[in-house]
Write a protein that holds these residues in place. Structure first.
Motif, PDB file in Angstrom:
ATOM      1  N   CYS A  59       0.848  -1.189   0.000  1.00  0.00           N
ATOM      2  CA  CYS A  59       0.000   0.000   0.000  1.00  0.00           C
ATOM      3  C   CYS A  59       0.888   1.245   0.000  1.00  0.00           C
ATOM      4  CB  CYS A  59      -0.907  -0.004   1.221  1.00  0.00           C
ATOM      5  SG  CYS A  59      -1.897   1.477   1.355  1.00  0.00           S
ATOM      6  N   CYS A  75      -0.216   3.154   3.686  1.00  0.00           N
ATOM      7  CA  CYS A  75       0.020   2.629   5.030  1.00  0.00           C
ATOM      8  C   CYS A  75       1.078   1.533   5.050  1.00  0.00           C
ATOM      9  CB  CYS A  75      -1.279   2.126   5.655  1.00  0.00           C
ATOM     10  SG  CYS A  75      -1.877   0.576   4.983  1.00  0.00           S
ATOM     11  N   CYS A 120      -6.807  -1.264  -0.450  1.00  0.00           N
ATOM     12  CA  CYS A 120      -6.070  -1.776   0.696  1.00  0.00           C
ATOM     13  C   CYS A 120      -7.048  -2.177   1.801  1.00  0.00           C
ATOM     14  CB  CYS A 120      -5.129  -0.697   1.196  1.00  0.00           C
ATOM     15  SG  CYS A 120      -4.306  -1.115   2.722  1.00  0.00           S
ATOM     16  N   CYS A 167      -6.366   0.618   4.937  1.00  0.00           N
ATOM     17  CA  CYS A 167      -6.655   2.054   4.895  1.00  0.00           C
ATOM     18  C   CYS A 167      -7.610   2.446   3.777  1.00  0.00           C
ATOM     19  CB  CYS A 167      -5.369   2.864   4.797  1.00  0.00           C
ATOM     20  SG  CYS A 167      -4.571   2.774   3.193  1.00  0.00           S
TER      21      CYS A 167
END
Ligand SMILES: [Zn+2]
Ligand SMILES: [Zn+2]
Lengths: 208, 242
Positions: free
Chosen positions: B18, B21, B37, B40
């Motif tokens: 990601c 994050c 993701c 997040c």
């Protein structure tokens, strides 16, 4: 839906800057893990950082409000006086038919810093007091996106340059907001030095 | 391939990192098109989509606007004795002539050197990635990190103009107003920042691995980096199974 990795491989991480796959290792307090390939900082161990960061962020919120409520500097020359707040300066640009520049200044010195500061404080407070809320990871994502556009310290340097330029023409009096900005930058930098995005993401994961 | 181990990118194993994050995840099974993701909610990509194309588009726009940003006046000072228009450079000259040499150097660096360095360095990074150059990867990664750090400081002059035009509204003495050059200058700063964000530094490492990594595979043990900070052992994978 993409799936997270199984527990046996869950401690694998990829470097955000070069994508090198590596195992997460425990760190001593104050330590930082550095990517062996591109030397990016991967994560840090900042014990007890949550309370400290939250306290510093709360102080920053107060200073930010003061910095925006009061004039930054005043000038006086042969009986003429003038002073401006940051928002007042944005309005002046708007009135001068400079809506793009006015918008840019508003976004980078008022909107983005305010969002970063208030949202981050709210997220840390929610974690600190165990409030579970589904939108938190999404809000944190927006905070990270807003960060490069939050330019309070650049603005502060701009104030200094403007003051030096004007000091040849007029008498300058620093306003309350100028001191507030100075303190805000120092305290916010202290808050960010113990801020731990890696740990925050982990807490946001396991809270769900 | 040479026997032994070499460094492996998550992307080459089909894993997605990601961008926001850092969570590593397996892509959704074929047929489903959900690519966000799980942690997040950001969109997942192996690399930033159309990274080089977007970087060039933003860079070219910035190159074009760089000219009016430096040629057009950014502010006008009107007084009883007539009016004077200043470009970015003449503002630097004013600071220099009034004896504020450190500030003149600072403004020159932030307003002229930094935007120019960003344009040239990011063009170099984009070209080197397009040519899949395996050379000086670490230096290029560090250069990118530097560009990310210095970009925002170019906004300095915009703030100086903002404050001057807000403060110097003394009707009987002088007024300062912002001029169109400031729009072009602000646009250059924003466009170069967006171009830096569009560039994916992982592309630097997607070309052939560094020769020394093949000649002498690094042992996967932790060592001490500068400053006594521990280095994460690199994850190694045996190529014979691949
Ligand atoms: Zn790396
Ligand atoms: Zn994510």
């Amino acid at each position: 839906m993409p799936s997270t990795l199984s527990p046996s491989t869950a401690k694998l991480i990829a470097c955000p800057e070069c994508d090198l796959l590596q195992r997460e290792i425990p760190l001593p307090p104050g330590g930082a893990a550095i990517c062996p390939r591109c030397e990016a900082v991967l994560y840090r161990n900042t014990p007890g950082s949550l309370d400290r960061t939250l306290a510093l962020l709360l102080a920053s919120v107060i200073l930010f409000v003061l910095a925006n409520a009061f004039p930054i500097v005043g000038i006086e020359s042969r009986g003429n006086r003038n002073a401006t707040t940051l928002f007042g300066a944005v309005l002046t640009l708007w009135d001068e038919d400079m809506p793009i520049v006015a918008g840019l200044v508003f976004f980078t010195t008022i909107f983005a810093p305010a969002f970063e500061l208030f949202a981050l404080t709210a997220i840390l407070a929610a974690i600190r007091w165990g409030l579970r809320s589904r939108p938190l990871p999404r809000v944190f994502r927006l905070v990270l996106a807003a960060r490069p556009w939050s330019m309070v310290e650049v603005f502060m340097l701009g104030v200094l340059v403007a003051v030096v330029k004007l000091s040849h023409l007029a008498h300058i009096t620093p306003g309350i907001a100028l001191w507030s900005y100075g303190a805000l930058i120092a305290i916010f930098a202290a808050a960010m030095s113990t801020f731990n995005a890696h740990e925050l993401w982990e807490r946001l994961t396991f809270d769900r | 391939m040479t026997p032994g181990s070499t460094q492996v990118s998550a992307g080459s194993l089909g894993l997605l990192t990601c961008h926001t994050c850092g969570l590593l995840s397996r892509p959704a099974p074929a047929g489903t098109d959900e690519t966000v993701c799980p942690r997040c909610g950001d969109a997942l990509h192996r690399r930033k989509p159309h990274s080089i194309g977007r970087t060039w588009a933003l860079l070219i726009a910035a190159y074009i606007l760089f000219i009016p940003a430096n040629v057009l006046p950014v502010m006008e000072t009107g007084s009883l004795f007539g009016s004077q228009r200043d470009t970015i450079m003449s503002g630097v000259v004013y600071l220099w002539e009034t004896g504020s040499w450190p500030l003149a150097a600072l403004v020159f660096f932030a307003s002229i050197v930094v935007p120019l360095v960003k344009l040239i360095a990011l063009s170099y990074l984009a070209v080197s990635v397009q040519r899949r150059s395996p050379k000086r990867q670490l230096e290029r990664a560090k250069l990118y990190r530097l560009l990310e750090f210095i970009g925002r400081w170019s906004m300095l002059d915009i703030y100086v103009i903002t404050l001057l035009s807000a403060l110097v509204q003394l009707q009987s003495l002088a007024t300062i107003t912002a001029q169109p050059g400031a729009v072009a200058f602000g646009a250059v700063v924003v466009l170069t920042m967006l171009a830096t964000m569009a560039f994916d530094p992982r592309l630097i490492w997607d070309s052939a691995p560094r020769p020394e990594a093949l000649d002498s595979p690094k042992p996967p043990v932790s060592s001490q980096a500068a400053g006594g900070k521990p280095v994460v052992p690199s994850f190694t994978m045996n190529n014979d199974h691949a």
